[in-house]
Scaffold this motif. Structure first.
Motif, PDB file in Angstrom:
ATOM      1  N   HIS A  73      44.203  41.182  43.881  1.00  0.00           N
ATOM      2  CA  HIS A  73      45.100  41.789  42.887  1.00  0.00           C
ATOM      3  C   HIS A  73      44.336  42.608  41.854  1.00  0.00           C
ATOM      4  CE1 HIS A  73      48.209  38.425  43.839  1.00  0.00           C
ATOM      5  NE2 HIS A  73      48.188  39.367  44.744  1.00  0.00           N
ATOM      6  N   THR A  74      43.078  42.280  41.662  1.00  0.00           N
ATOM      7  CA  THR A  74      42.266  43.037  40.711  1.00  0.00           C
ATOM      8  C   THR A  74      40.898  43.327  41.335  1.00  0.00           C
ATOM      9  OG1 THR A  74      41.368  41.043  39.698  1.00  0.00           O
ATOM     10  CG2 THR A  74      43.336  41.982  38.656  1.00  0.00           C
ATOM     11  N   TYR A  75      40.224  44.302  40.768  1.00  0.00           N
ATOM     12  CA  TYR A  75      38.841  44.589  41.154  1.00  0.00           C
ATOM     13  C   TYR A  75      38.091  45.084  39.929  1.00  0.00           C
ATOM     14  CZ  TYR A  75      40.723  49.380  41.556  1.00  0.00           C
ATOM     15  OH  TYR A  75      41.347  50.580  41.315  1.00  0.00           O
ATOM     16  N   GLU A  76      36.789  44.878  39.974  1.00  0.00           N
ATOM     17  CA  GLU A  76      35.962  45.276  38.844  1.00  0.00           C
ATOM     18  C   GLU A  76      34.931  46.301  39.305  1.00  0.00           C
ATOM     19  OE1 GLU A  76      34.249  42.633  35.437  1.00  0.00           O
ATOM     20  OE2 GLU A  76      32.659  42.889  36.923  1.00  0.00           O
ATOM     21  N   VAL A  77      34.797  47.366  38.557  1.00  0.00           N
ATOM     22  CA  VAL A  77      33.740  48.337  38.837  1.00  0.00           C
ATOM     23  C   VAL A  77      32.685  48.169  37.761  1.00  0.00           C
ATOM     24  CG1 VAL A  77      33.154  50.750  39.227  1.00  0.00           C
ATOM     25  CG2 VAL A  77      35.437  49.927  39.813  1.00  0.00           C
ATOM     26  N   SER A  78      31.435  48.091  38.178  1.00  0.00           N
ATOM     27  CA  SER A  78      30.372  47.889  37.195  1.00  0.00           C
ATOM     28  C   SER A  78      29.156  48.732  37.532  1.00  0.00           C
ATOM     29  CB  SER A  78      29.981  46.406  37.137  1.00  0.00           C
ATOM     30  OG  SER A  78      29.476  45.990  38.381  1.00  0.00           O
ATOM     31  N   ILE A  79      28.359  48.941  36.507  1.00  0.00           N
ATOM     32  CA  ILE A  79      27.027  49.527  36.684  1.00  0.00           C
ATOM     33  C   ILE A  79      26.076  48.450  36.186  1.00  0.00           C
ATOM     34  CG2 ILE A  79      25.470  51.439  36.102  1.00  0.00           C
ATOM     35  CD1 ILE A  79      28.044  53.095  35.481  1.00  0.00           C
ATOM     36  N   PRO A  80      25.604  47.580  37.106  1.00  0.00           N
ATOM     37  CA  PRO A  80      24.852  46.394  36.672  1.00  0.00           C
ATOM     38  C   PRO A  80      23.670  46.731  35.754  1.00  0.00           C
ATOM     39  CG  PRO A  80      25.428  46.213  38.988  1.00  0.00           C
ATOM     40  CD  PRO A  80      25.822  47.595  38.562  1.00  0.00           C
ATOM     41  N   ALA A  81      23.010  47.847  35.983  1.00  0.00           N
ATOM     42  CA  ALA A  81      21.820  48.170  35.194  1.00  0.00           C
ATOM     43  C   ALA A  81      22.141  48.523  33.742  1.00  0.00           C
ATOM     44  CB  ALA A  81      21.043  49.302  35.853  1.00  0.00           C
ATOM     45  N   THR A  82      23.352  49.019  33.486  1.00  0.00           N
ATOM     46  CA  THR A  82      23.681  49.411  32.108  1.00  0.00           C
ATOM     47  C   THR A  82      24.595  48.400  31.421  1.00  0.00           C
ATOM     48  OG1 THR A  82      25.688  50.654  32.685  1.00  0.00           O
ATOM     49  CG2 THR A  82      23.600  51.863  32.789  1.00  0.00           C
ATOM     50  N   GLY A  83      25.128  47.471  32.197  1.00  0.00           N
ATOM     51  CA  GLY A  83      26.030  46.476  31.619  1.00  0.00           C
ATOM     52  C   GLY A  83      27.480  46.914  31.591  1.00  0.00           C
ATOM     53  N   HIS A  84      27.754  48.152  32.037  1.00  0.00           N
ATOM     54  CA  HIS A  84      29.150  48.606  32.052  1.00  0.00           C
ATOM     55  C   HIS A  84      29.959  47.821  33.076  1.00  0.00           C
ATOM     56  CE1 HIS A  84      32.654  51.311  32.453  1.00  0.00           C
ATOM     57  NE2 HIS A  84      32.528  51.029  33.740  1.00  0.00           N
ATOM     58  N   HIS A  85      31.154  47.400  32.718  1.00  0.00           N
ATOM     59  CA  HIS A  85      32.089  46.884  33.708  1.00  0.00           C
ATOM     60  C   HIS A  85      33.512  47.066  33.215  1.00  0.00           C
ATOM     61  CE1 HIS A  85      32.668  43.079  31.424  1.00  0.00           C
ATOM     62  NE2 HIS A  85      31.441  43.345  31.042  1.00  0.00           N
ATOM     63  N   ARG A  86      34.396  47.325  34.162  1.00  0.00           N
ATOM     64  CA  ARG A  86      35.799  47.539  33.803  1.00  0.00           C
ATOM     65  C   ARG A  86      36.680  47.009  34.925  1.00  0.00           C
ATOM     66  NH1 ARG A  86      38.843  53.308  32.390  1.00  0.00           N
ATOM     67  NH2 ARG A  86      40.941  52.446  32.578  1.00  0.00           N
ATOM     68  N   GLN A  87      37.747  46.353  34.550  1.00  0.00           N
ATOM     69  CA  GLN A  87      38.627  45.757  35.543  1.00  0.00           C
ATOM     70  C   GLN A  87      39.862  46.623  35.769  1.00  0.00           C
ATOM     71  OE1 GLN A  87      40.739  41.791  35.216  1.00  0.00           O
ATOM     72  NE2 GLN A  87      38.908  41.185  36.330  1.00  0.00           N
ATOM     73  N   PHE A  88      40.308  46.660  37.020  1.00  0.00           N
ATOM     74  CA  PHE A  88      41.493  47.433  37.395  1.00  0.00           C
ATOM     75  C   PHE A  88      42.426  46.538  38.217  1.00  0.00           C
ATOM     76  CE2 PHE A  88      37.874  50.217  37.015  1.00  0.00           C
ATOM     77  CZ  PHE A  88      38.339  51.295  36.280  1.00  0.00           C
ATOM     78  N   THR A  89      43.703  46.866  38.172  1.00  0.00           N
ATOM     79  CA  THR A  89      44.688  46.154  38.994  1.00  0.00           C
ATOM     80  C   THR A  89      44.975  46.992  40.225  1.00  0.00           C
ATOM     81  OG1 THR A  89      45.654  45.227  36.985  1.00  0.00           O
ATOM     82  CG2 THR A  89      47.015  45.152  38.968  1.00  0.00           C
ATOM     83  N   THR A  90      45.017  46.366  41.402  1.00  0.00           N
ATOM     84  CA  THR A  90      45.316  47.132  42.616  1.00  0.00           C
ATOM     85  C   THR A  90      46.732  47.667  42.546  1.00  0.00           C
ATOM     86  OG1 THR A  90      45.722  45.001  43.691  1.00  0.00           O
ATOM     87  CG2 THR A  90      43.664  46.073  44.200  1.00  0.00           C
ATOM     88  N   GLN A  91      46.932  48.865  43.100  1.00  0.00           N
ATOM     89  CA  GLN A  91      48.234  49.544  42.958  1.00  0.00           C
ATOM     90  C   GLN A  91      49.369  48.727  43.545  1.00  0.00           C
ATOM     91  OE1 GLN A  91      48.366  53.371  42.333  1.00  0.00           O
ATOM     92  NE2 GLN A  91      46.366  54.023  43.090  1.00  0.00           N
ATOM     93  N   LYS A  92      49.106  48.057  44.686  1.00  0.00           N
ATOM     94  CA  LYS A  92      50.169  47.276  45.329  1.00  0.00           C
ATOM     95  C   LYS A  92      50.564  46.059  44.491  1.00  0.00           C
ATOM     96  CE  LYS A  92      49.408  48.287  50.228  1.00  0.00           C
ATOM     97  NZ  LYS A  92      48.989  47.704  51.521  1.00  0.00           N
ATOM     98  N   SER A  93      49.679  45.647  43.567  1.00  0.00           N
ATOM     99  CA  SER A  93      49.971  44.481  42.733  1.00  0.00           C
ATOM    100  C   SER A  93      50.715  44.859  41.463  1.00  0.00           C
ATOM    101  CB  SER A  93      48.673  43.768  42.357  1.00  0.00           C
ATOM    102  OG  SER A  93      47.983  43.384  43.500  1.00  0.00           O
ATOM    103  N   ILE A  94      50.799  46.176  41.182  1.00  0.00           N
ATOM    104  CA  ILE A  94      51.500  46.607  39.969  1.00  0.00           C
ATOM    105  C   ILE A  94      53.002  46.659  40.290  1.00  0.00           C
ATOM    106  CG2 ILE A  94      51.782  48.500  38.301  1.00  0.00           C
ATOM    107  CD1 ILE A  94      48.848  49.301  38.979  1.00  0.00           C
ATOM    108  N   PRO A  95      53.848  45.952  39.523  1.00  0.00           N
ATOM    109  CA  PRO A  95      55.288  46.017  39.817  1.00  0.00           C
ATOM    110  C   PRO A  95      55.809  47.438  39.566  1.00  0.00           C
ATOM    111  CG  PRO A  95      54.797  44.447  38.019  1.00  0.00           C
ATOM    112  CD  PRO A  95      53.534  45.153  38.347  1.00  0.00           C
ATOM    113  N   HIS A  96      56.585  47.962  40.533  1.00  0.00           N
ATOM    114  CA  HIS A  96      57.123  49.329  40.364  1.00  0.00           C
ATOM    115  C   HIS A  96      58.581  49.289  39.976  1.00  0.00           C
ATOM    116  CE1 HIS A  96      53.526  51.372  41.708  1.00  0.00           C
ATOM    117  NE2 HIS A  96      53.404  50.462  42.626  1.00  0.00           N
TER     118      HIS A  96
END
Ligand SMILES: [Zn+2]
Length: 358
Positions: free
Chosen positions: A335-358
């Protein structure tokens, strides 16, 4: 410790520094790593079962194979189970013969070795020499992949269904899935074309990775007019979560017709300091209504610096970089995924489109 050993140990330590905190293969989750191959492409998928798929392999010459090896080690891998080549250009196949000397490579999938020069030039004398290491490398098995084929990835019980499917190869595509939507005929009829591409880019594989609700699209260096055929008249792929920006962000690819059909939330670009990330592509991506984040493996250091994404979404900001990777991890429920740049400490979470109620 002799000097050579010291050197290789130092290099290994530096390379491992580019992948801190990368998920070990024992974790029952899906992770995807975009290795910095300086304007080529190399995407390493580690499945919940601990299997690995490398899609493309950067260039020959030590640097890219070394970075792929370091990424594999950091992920706890002993081998590459599957290598998938999108097309026969050196920034995609060049690295794999050296990777195969560094760690075992299982099954190699490609769209069939070209009998002549892949770019439609029978007088090309360089290609037979460039492809020789690829032809001769020791791997467990080789298979040709066609539209509709699926890799035999192991499933883990009580986890979402995992598939890596080939939707297109050599400009042959899957049949329209039932329920696929139509792109308005006027949009297709009025779309801009860029003319026939006789290079092997046009023959690139089109791949879709699905893990439950999560969908990732990868199409190598597929070019503009061929991309349109994935959207017109039928939207063959449908919405995806993540779009690996095709062809390093070059404007010969990234047709807005396809981008609007894919509706990605996240774009990840494997560009170089001087390659890809072209203004037209950046404008197309910025205009997508659903796009939430645009990642780059490199800062574009050409004069058109304004085309860069925000600095925190860039893995390597300097010319002499550490080869930092971009990592994506899908949660076990997909339902969610996280994109990160491990070397810089950046990370951000996203919700998968199919999990978002339309
Ligand atoms: Zn390329």
């Amino acid at each position: 410790m002799n000097r050579l050993h010291l050197f290789s140990t130092t290099i290994a330590a530096l390379l491992l520094g580019a992948f801190p905190g990368i998920a070990r293969a024992a974790d029952p989750k899906l992770s995807i790593l975009w290795v910095d191959v300086e304007g080529g492409a190399a995407t390493l998928i580690v499945t919940p079962a601990g299997e690995s798929v490398l899609i493309d392999s950067g260039s020959a010459g030590g640097r890219d194979p070394g970075r792929i090896q370091a990424a594999a080690r950091a992920a706890g891998l002993q081998k590459i189970d599957y290598f998938v080549l999108t097309h026969f250009h050196t920034d995609h196949f060049g690295g794999i013969p050296e990777v195969a000397q560094l760690l075992p490579v299982g099954v190699v999938y490609d769209k069939g070795l070209p009998t002549a020069a892949p770019d439609g030039n029978p007088n090309d004398t360089r290609f037979p020499l460039l492809i020789k290491p690829y032809r001769e490398m020791k791997v467990a098995e080789r298979r040709q992949i066609h539209a509709g084929d699926t890799l035999p990835l192991r499933q883990v019980e009580q986890t979402p269904k995992l598939t890596l499917r080939c939707l297109g190869a050599n400009q042959q595509f899957i049949a329209a899935p039932t329920g696929a939507s139509l792109v308005p005929a006027a949009d297709c009829a009025n779309a801009r074309t860029k003319g026939k591409d006789t290079s092997d880019n046009a023959n690139s594989l089109v791949l879709l990775l699905e893990y439950g609700d999560f969908r990732l699209f990868i199409a190598g260096d597929l070019t503009w007019d061929v991309e349109a055929r994935l959207a017109c008249p039928v939207n063959l792929v449908g919405p995806v979560d993540v779009y690996q920006v095709t062809h390093h962000g070059l404007a010969a690819s990234n047709n807005p017709l396809l981008l609007r059909a894919l509706q990605p939330a996240v774009a990840i670009m494997s560009n170089g300091t001087q390659k890809g990330c072209e203004p037209e592509t950046c404008a197309t991506l910025s205009a997508l209504p659903g796009l939430q984040a645009r990642y780059q493996i490199h800062r574009n250091l050409r004069a058109d610096v304004q085309n860069n994404t925000a600095p925190e979404y860039i893995a390597n900001r300097e010319k002499n970089c550490a080869g930092n990777a971009i990592q994506l991890t899908v949660a076990p429920d997909s339902h969610t995924y996280e994109v990160s740049i491990p070397a810089t400490g950046h990370h951000r979470q996203f919700t998968t489109q199919k999990s978002i109620p339309h």
